[in-house]
Design a protein around this motif. Structure first.
Motif, short mmCIF file in Angstrom:
data_model
loop_
_atom_site.label_atom_id
_atom_site.label_comp_id
_atom_site.label_asym_id
_atom_site.label_seq_id
_atom_site.Cartn_x
_atom_site.Cartn_y
_atom_site.Cartn_z
N THR A 3 43.96 28.21 -23.68
CA THR A 3 44.13 29.54 -24.23
C THR A 3 43.31 30.52 -23.41
O THR A 3 42.18 30.24 -23.06
N LEU A 4 43.87 31.68 -23.12
CA LEU A 4 43.15 32.71 -22.39
C LEU A 4 42.10 33.34 -23.28
O LEU A 4 42.24 33.35 -24.51
N PRO A 5 41.05 33.90 -22.69
CA PRO A 5 40.05 34.60 -23.50
C PRO A 5 40.70 35.72 -24.29
O PRO A 5 41.68 36.32 -23.85
N TYR A 8 38.46 39.08 -30.57
CA TYR A 8 38.75 38.73 -31.96
C TYR A 8 37.92 39.57 -32.91
O TYR A 8 36.79 39.95 -32.58
N SER A 26 27.35 35.99 -29.77
CA SER A 26 28.33 36.63 -28.90
C SER A 26 29.18 37.67 -29.62
O SER A 26 30.03 38.31 -29.01
N LEU A 41 34.44 38.67 -27.77
CA LEU A 41 35.30 37.92 -26.88
C LEU A 41 35.05 36.43 -27.08
O LEU A 41 33.91 35.97 -27.03
N LEU A 42 36.11 35.70 -27.36
CA LEU A 42 36.04 34.25 -27.48
C LEU A 42 36.87 33.68 -26.35
O LEU A 42 38.05 34.02 -26.19
N VAL A 43 36.25 32.83 -25.54
CA VAL A 43 36.85 32.44 -24.26
C VAL A 43 38.03 31.48 -24.36
O VAL A 43 38.86 31.44 -23.46
N ASP A 44 38.09 30.71 -25.45
CA ASP A 44 39.21 29.77 -25.58
C ASP A 44 39.33 29.32 -27.02
O ASP A 44 38.55 29.72 -27.89
N ARG A 45 40.29 28.46 -27.26
CA ARG A 45 40.55 27.96 -28.62
C ARG A 45 39.33 27.23 -29.19
O ARG A 45 39.01 27.35 -30.36
N ALA A 47 36.21 27.90 -28.63
CA ALA A 47 35.24 28.89 -29.07
C ALA A 47 35.63 29.48 -30.43
O ALA A 47 34.77 29.72 -31.28
N GLN A 67 43.24 38.19 -33.75
CA GLN A 67 43.09 38.47 -32.32
C GLN A 67 43.57 39.89 -32.08
O GLN A 67 44.64 40.28 -32.53
#
Length: 87
Positions: A3-5, A8, A26, A41-45, A47, A67
């Protein structure tokens, strides 16, 4: 599938104090009435699920996870000859 960043926003019931907020370094907190809204910002699933696990571990009441999608700005052009109708 990676998953892209993504940016959220997470709504939690109650006004979180400094100790609870420290569990989300964060995320940027905002108090809205009787709720706390965390944005970041959450970098991937992984996170995303990590933040959700932290909410559960703290016994917090999750109201919403969303998101935030990028929206076009007035500086972007349209498909009609490159002119924005607001010009």
């Amino acid at each position: 599938m990676p998953t892209l960043p993504g940016l959220y926003t997470i709504r939690i019931r109650g006004r979180l104090g400094a100790t609870a907020l420290s569990a989300f370094p964060s995320m940027v907190p905002e108090l809205k009435g009787s709720e706390t809204v965390l944005t970041g910002l959450l970098v991937d699933r992984s996170a995303v699920f990590g933040v959700l696990a932290q909410i559960e571990a703290l016994g917090l009441d999750l109201l919403e996870l969303r998101q935030i999608r990028a929206t076009p700005t007035s500086h972007q052009t349209t498909d009609r000859g490159g002119l924005d109708e607001r010009s």
